[in-house]
Design a protein around this motif. Structure first.
Motif, PDB file in Angstrom:
ATOM      1  N   LYS A   1     128.834 129.317  50.928  1.00  0.00           N
ATOM      2  CA  LYS A   1     127.643 129.952  50.461  1.00  0.00           C
ATOM      3  C   LYS A   1     126.362 128.463  50.581  1.00  0.00           C
ATOM      4  N   THR A   2     126.755 127.746  49.456  1.00  0.00           N
ATOM      5  CA  THR A   2     126.470 126.410  49.458  1.00  0.00           C
ATOM      6  C   THR A   2     126.590 125.826  50.846  1.00  0.00           C
ATOM      7  N   ARG A   3     127.117 125.836  51.331  1.00  0.00           N
ATOM      8  CA  ARG A   3     127.221 124.696  52.809  1.00  0.00           C
ATOM      9  C   ARG A   3     126.646 125.276  54.231  1.00  0.00           C
TER      10      ARG A   3
ATOM     11  N   LYS B   1     128.939 120.275  59.156  1.00  0.00           N
ATOM     12  CA  LYS B   1     128.952 118.625  58.845  1.00  0.00           C
ATOM     13  C   LYS B   1     129.065 118.774  56.780  1.00  0.00           C
ATOM     14  N   ALA B   2     128.747 120.181  56.817  1.00  0.00           N
ATOM     15  CA  ALA B   2     128.845 120.397  55.117  1.00  0.00           C
ATOM     16  C   ALA B   2     130.028 120.282  54.327  1.00  0.00           C
TER      17      ALA B   2
ATOM     18  N   MET C   1     119.645 119.475  45.239  1.00  0.00           N
ATOM     19  CA  MET C   1     121.286 118.571  44.702  1.00  0.00           C
ATOM     20  C   MET C   1     121.975 118.163  45.763  1.00  0.00           C
ATOM     21  N   LEU C   2     121.430 118.872  47.198  1.00  0.00           N
ATOM     22  CA  LEU C   2     122.166 117.751  48.565  1.00  0.00           C
ATOM     23  C   LEU C   2     121.248 116.394  48.760  1.00  0.00           C
ATOM     24  N   ALA C   3     120.171 116.445  48.425  1.00  0.00           N
ATOM     25  CA  ALA C   3     118.672 115.859  49.170  1.00  0.00           C
ATOM     26  C   ALA C   3     119.581 114.383  48.331  1.00  0.00           C
TER      27      ALA C   3
END
Length: 237
Positions: A45-47, A56-57, A171-173
């Motif tokens: 889900k996060t990816r 890519k994630a 969080m991924l920024a």
């Protein structure tokens, strides 16, 4: 006929110490159970919500990485949540027919874990159990509590997906970017501007599926374990 929030076995008949002890143990077992089963789905889900795109994630690579530490950490976290949840419900004890029961459950959930998801899930879970109890004129069984947990979790997952998307983006920024500043409303506006409604609800179906299953396991395991512990406590001298 109007529905009243009727419960057929009040926690007020159980000592505070016993209630807190069983809530803590049952919550810990439930937390570990759900993490062991659903950790990979949460990674997927996060990816899916990553601005890089799913492949890519990381795609499906390493979806079990980090599961031992997550399971170990979930026991004390879930235990602390349910101890707080049950204690606050006891502290705010109201008449069982009160229409303020959902408010009581919202306050208990927010004391245990201050996130919008819990404010939706737990009052809905308790309300569904009350409705089912009223319909069959007895307390719900653990499997029925689990079904209520699945519905409550799925609904809460759907309505809070935009906030989850914003959290994931933050969080991924990259450090120093405007997204990394943590302004949720700004991130939501940017997602809406770039991707529209589909962007705000990215990953909603796997999120709903995972959390519905999680609600079934988590709240069902909690009720079942707590019932067993209370039964053992009554049988022991």
């Amino acid at each position: 006929m109007k529905l009243k929030f009727a419960f057929y076995k009040s926690d007020s008949a159980i000592s505070v110490e016993v209630a807190r002890s069983t809530a803590g143990q049952a919550g810990g077992v439930a937390g570990v159970s759900v993490d062991l089963i659903l950790f990979p789905l949460d990674t997927i889900k996060t990816r899916l919500q990553s601005p890089q795109g799913f492949n890519k994630a990381g795609g499906f690579r390493g979806i079990y990485a980090g599961i031992p530490s997550a399971a170990i950490g979930s026991f004390p976290n879930a235990s602390a949540f349910f101890i707080t949840y049950e204690y606050v419900k006891w502290f705010l004890h109201a008449d069982s027919s009160s229409y303020l029961m959902p408010v009581k459950h919202m306050l208990a959930a927010s004391a245990g874990e201050v996130i919008p998801f819990s404010l939706v899930q737990f009052p809905l879970w308790e309300s569904l159990k009350a409705l089912w109890s009223w319909r069959q004129d007895r307390m719900v069984d653990s499997w029925q509590s689990a079904v209520c947990g699945a519905f409550a979790g799925g609904f809460a997952a759907m309505v809070t997906t935009p906030l989850d998307v914003a959290k994931t983006r933050i969080m991924l920024a990259k450090a120093g970017s405007s997204t990394a500043s943590g302004n949720v409303l700004s991130v939501l506006h940017e997602v809406w501007r770039m991707q529209g409604l589909s962007g705000l609800f990215a990953g909603v179906f796997p999120r709903m599926a995972a959390i519905s299953l999680g609600g079934f396991i988590f709240l069902g395991a909690y009720d079942q374990t707590r019932s067993l512990l209370l039964k053992l406590g009554k049988e022991s001298p």
